[in-house]
Design a protein around this motif. Sequence first.
Motif, mmCIF file in Angstrom:
data_model
loop_
_atom_site.group_PDB
_atom_site.id
_atom_site.type_symbol
_atom_site.label_atom_id
_atom_site.label_comp_id
_atom_site.label_asym_id
_atom_site.label_seq_id
_atom_site.Cartn_x
_atom_site.Cartn_y
_atom_site.Cartn_z
ATOM 1 N N PRO A 1 13.408 33.369 -37.146
ATOM 2 C CA PRO A 1 13.845 32.194 -37.998
ATOM 3 C C PRO A 1 12.638 31.193 -38.349
ATOM 4 C CG PRO A 1 15.046 32.124 -35.917
ATOM 5 C CD PRO A 1 14.075 33.087 -35.700
ATOM 6 N N ILE A 2 11.505 31.287 -37.837
ATOM 7 C CA ILE A 2 10.433 30.483 -38.079
ATOM 8 C C ILE A 2 9.690 31.235 -39.448
ATOM 9 C CG2 ILE A 2 7.931 29.932 -37.526
ATOM 10 C CD1 ILE A 2 9.085 29.476 -34.654
ATOM 11 N N ILE A 3 9.459 32.463 -39.229
ATOM 12 C CA ILE A 3 8.814 33.351 -40.487
ATOM 13 C C ILE A 3 9.788 33.680 -41.451
ATOM 14 C CG2 ILE A 3 7.988 35.584 -40.789
ATOM 15 C CD1 ILE A 3 6.750 35.816 -38.162
ATOM 16 N N TYR A 4 11.054 33.797 -41.182
ATOM 17 C CA TYR A 4 11.762 34.251 -42.205
ATOM 18 C C TYR A 4 12.483 33.087 -42.863
ATOM 19 C CZ TYR A 4 11.634 39.160 -41.208
ATOM 20 O OH TYR A 4 11.259 40.634 -40.943
ATOM 21 N N THR A 5 13.084 31.977 -42.262
ATOM 22 C CA THR A 5 13.859 31.034 -42.790
ATOM 23 C C THR A 5 13.403 29.658 -42.687
ATOM 24 O OG1 THR A 5 15.086 31.036 -40.727
ATOM 25 C CG2 THR A 5 15.938 32.510 -42.534
ATOM 26 N N LEU A 6 12.713 29.273 -41.669
ATOM 27 C CA LEU A 6 12.577 27.933 -41.520
ATOM 28 C C LEU A 6 11.263 27.481 -42.098
ATOM 29 C CD1 LEU A 6 13.459 27.082 -37.721
ATOM 30 C CD2 LEU A 6 14.556 26.659 -39.834
ATOM 31 N N LYS A 7 10.430 28.736 -42.517
ATOM 32 C CA LYS A 7 9.186 28.620 -43.004
ATOM 33 C C LYS A 7 9.107 28.138 -44.505
ATOM 34 C CE LYS A 7 4.527 30.641 -43.737
ATOM 35 N NZ LYS A 7 3.711 32.064 -43.754
ATOM 36 N N THR B 1 2.270 36.620 -45.026
ATOM 37 C CA THR B 1 3.834 36.713 -44.307
ATOM 38 C C THR B 1 4.192 38.197 -43.959
ATOM 39 O OG1 THR B 1 4.625 34.789 -45.988
ATOM 40 C CG2 THR B 1 6.209 36.319 -44.692
ATOM 41 N N SER B 2 3.593 38.955 -44.599
ATOM 42 C CA SER B 2 4.009 40.412 -44.438
ATOM 43 C C SER B 2 3.034 40.795 -43.257
ATOM 44 C CB SER B 2 3.565 41.423 -45.456
ATOM 45 O OG SER B 2 4.190 41.261 -46.641
ATOM 46 N N VAL B 3 1.793 40.362 -43.030
ATOM 47 C CA VAL B 3 1.362 40.695 -41.515
ATOM 48 C C VAL B 3 1.822 40.164 -40.518
ATOM 49 C CG1 VAL B 3 -1.103 39.975 -40.528
ATOM 50 C CG2 VAL B 3 -0.941 41.121 -43.020
ATOM 51 N N PHE B 4 2.357 38.768 -40.636
ATOM 52 C CA PHE B 4 3.041 38.020 -39.608
ATOM 53 C C PHE B 4 4.489 38.926 -39.063
ATOM 54 C CE2 PHE B 4 1.031 33.923 -40.921
ATOM 55 C CZ PHE B 4 -0.180 34.095 -40.138
ATOM 56 N N ILE B 5 4.798 39.196 -40.137
ATOM 57 C CA ILE B 5 6.211 40.097 -39.896
ATOM 58 C C ILE B 5 5.995 41.498 -39.049
ATOM 59 C CG2 ILE B 5 7.966 41.319 -40.965
ATOM 60 C CD1 ILE B 5 8.065 39.088 -43.021
#
Length: 281
Positions: free
Chosen positions: A251-257, A196-200
């Motif tokens: 939203p996809i990375i932080y909340t909808l995932k 997740t950190s890499v994606f962010i």
Amino acid sequence: CTVIFTRLVTKDLHKPISILFCNLALSDLFTSFSGFWISMLFITNPDVTIFGSKDMLAPYALYAMSILSTIYNLVSIAIERYLAVAESMRTRLRVARNHCIIVVFINWVLASFLGCLPLMGWNCLDMEKHISVLYSPFCVNYLIFIAVPNAVVSFILPLFAYLRIIIILRKRKLRMKAHGQATGTYKSAEIQVARTSVFIWLLALISYAPFFAGVILDATNDRCHIDLYPDIYIFRNFTAMLITMNCLGNPIIYTLKPRTLGAKLKSLKCLSTNRVRACTI
């Protein structure tokens, strides 16, 4: 809007980090709205967005304020995640909610002040010198003032925070392994946080790096608007598209995932149906 609505109506999602998530969604909403406003001005009068006018000050100021608020929210979320891992659970639950509210307030005050500086007089409406080619009638020195320090903040601080999270999880896993305890949970958490950190970080880098590069190019440019048309404005539209994609990706990375929010989102329809049936009975 879906993220904000889902978190507001679901009581068990009212955690301190949800305040930052909702504020990030609100910042993305303002960024998309201001981008739509600028697009409509370009459709109705293209010369206004190319050569600049007084009508562009308000939408550009809202655009700058929204981008700054999004950057500050991304940094705040990274720091909150680091503190959540580094500090004890009891301390986080006792103080994080008030801290998040204060951080959200400070983020908006700082973003509003910096974004509205052109409306307060820091613009190049009455002068031909130091005027921005990409974002007329903004001044080049104003764009440098807000772009350079925020580029450092948005790229360095989250990278440092997420690397520290991964290091802490790895140390705890090795400590548990040395005592003969099971480390499957920490290994899974380490992999998930690292991914997740890499994606962010990559999403922020891809979305905002061309914009910051355009500001540097604008500062070193000595040519007039007509000489750079249309290539430089195609590049400007490309940077705006990447920023909009960042608003969709957050939203996809932080909340909808997470599965919990997705399950709550799906259950909202069932919840409203059950209430209607209960009232009928």
